[in-house]
Design an enzyme around this catalytic site. Sequence first.
Site, mmCIF file in Angstrom:
data_model
loop_
_atom_site.group_PDB
_atom_site.id
_atom_site.type_symbol
_atom_site.label_atom_id
_atom_site.label_comp_id
_atom_site.label_asym_id
_atom_site.label_seq_id
_atom_site.Cartn_x
_atom_site.Cartn_y
_atom_site.Cartn_z
ATOM 1 N NE ARG A 1 -5.886 18.892 26.870
ATOM 2 C CZ ARG A 1 -5.473 18.763 28.023
ATOM 3 N NH1 ARG A 1 -6.646 18.586 28.905
ATOM 4 N NH2 ARG A 1 -4.383 18.723 28.762
ATOM 5 C CG ASP B 1 -2.063 -0.916 0.970
ATOM 6 O OD1 ASP B 1 -2.206 -1.530 0.103
ATOM 7 O OD2 ASP B 1 -2.936 -1.131 2.049
#
Length: 284
Positions: A167, A65
């Site tokens: 976050r 890939d």
Amino acid sequence: MKKIGIFAKVHEEPLEMADQLQKWLVNRDIEVVRRESSPPVLDVTQSNPGHAPADLSCVIVLGGDGTFLSAARWIGNQEIPILGVKFGAVGFLSETRKQDLYPVLESVLKKDFTTQTRTRLLATVREDEKIITTQTVLNDVVINNGTLARLANVNTYVDEEYLTTFRADGLIVATPTGSTAYSLAAGGPILEPQVAAIVLTPICPFTLTNRPLIVTDTSTICMTLAATAMDVTLTFDGQAGLKLNEHHTITIQKAPVPTIMIKVPGQSYFDVLKTKLRWSGGKV
């Protein structure tokens, strides 16, 4: 077909097959353009991958890939079909196995094949309103924290509306094709390739309610970093990167030109998915 590209992974087996394939094509009076994969680029602003010749009928990719993504980057915004030949461990993007290559190519040379378009993303990075780089990806754009044990606070907007500040160790913005790559490993959903959507997947979020989000592919996603950001990197399909700071703004939207993949008859996306993820009866 008069001119075909061969894009090979720099490894003994793919390179040997590239040599054999080139001879096979030349014996059929087909001109061949060779290209080999290269290592990831740490600073995308200092790199120039070049572009495939515009008159290529198709590109045959020998590798995994990662090699396929490199080939898609080489083709750029040209509508040149790609045929992936699996040499890697996973091969979600590879359409055929190396042992089946020549029968498949016989059909390709007769133009007896179909194609499928895959959505790409266009990412524009600005620093204080100045464009630093524009990149197109087939899989994903990733904001990732470095070696320091700090969270990356990523301010995220969708269509100019503030969404949240992730976050987390990072944030992945992926296409449906990329949903089975890094995004999947980070807990994101799998999207069928033709779904008109973009996936936002936080990497190890500090807040448990920061979950993956799917938005329509007509959306424009904008991201900035908090002023406390340190050692944060932006990567494009894992092929090229760029160091980020709080002065950068990343804008992502659907690219105008898709990637075109050559499809092998009798093999569906779900056949590949079940095989790669071992959903076909074996234990995961």
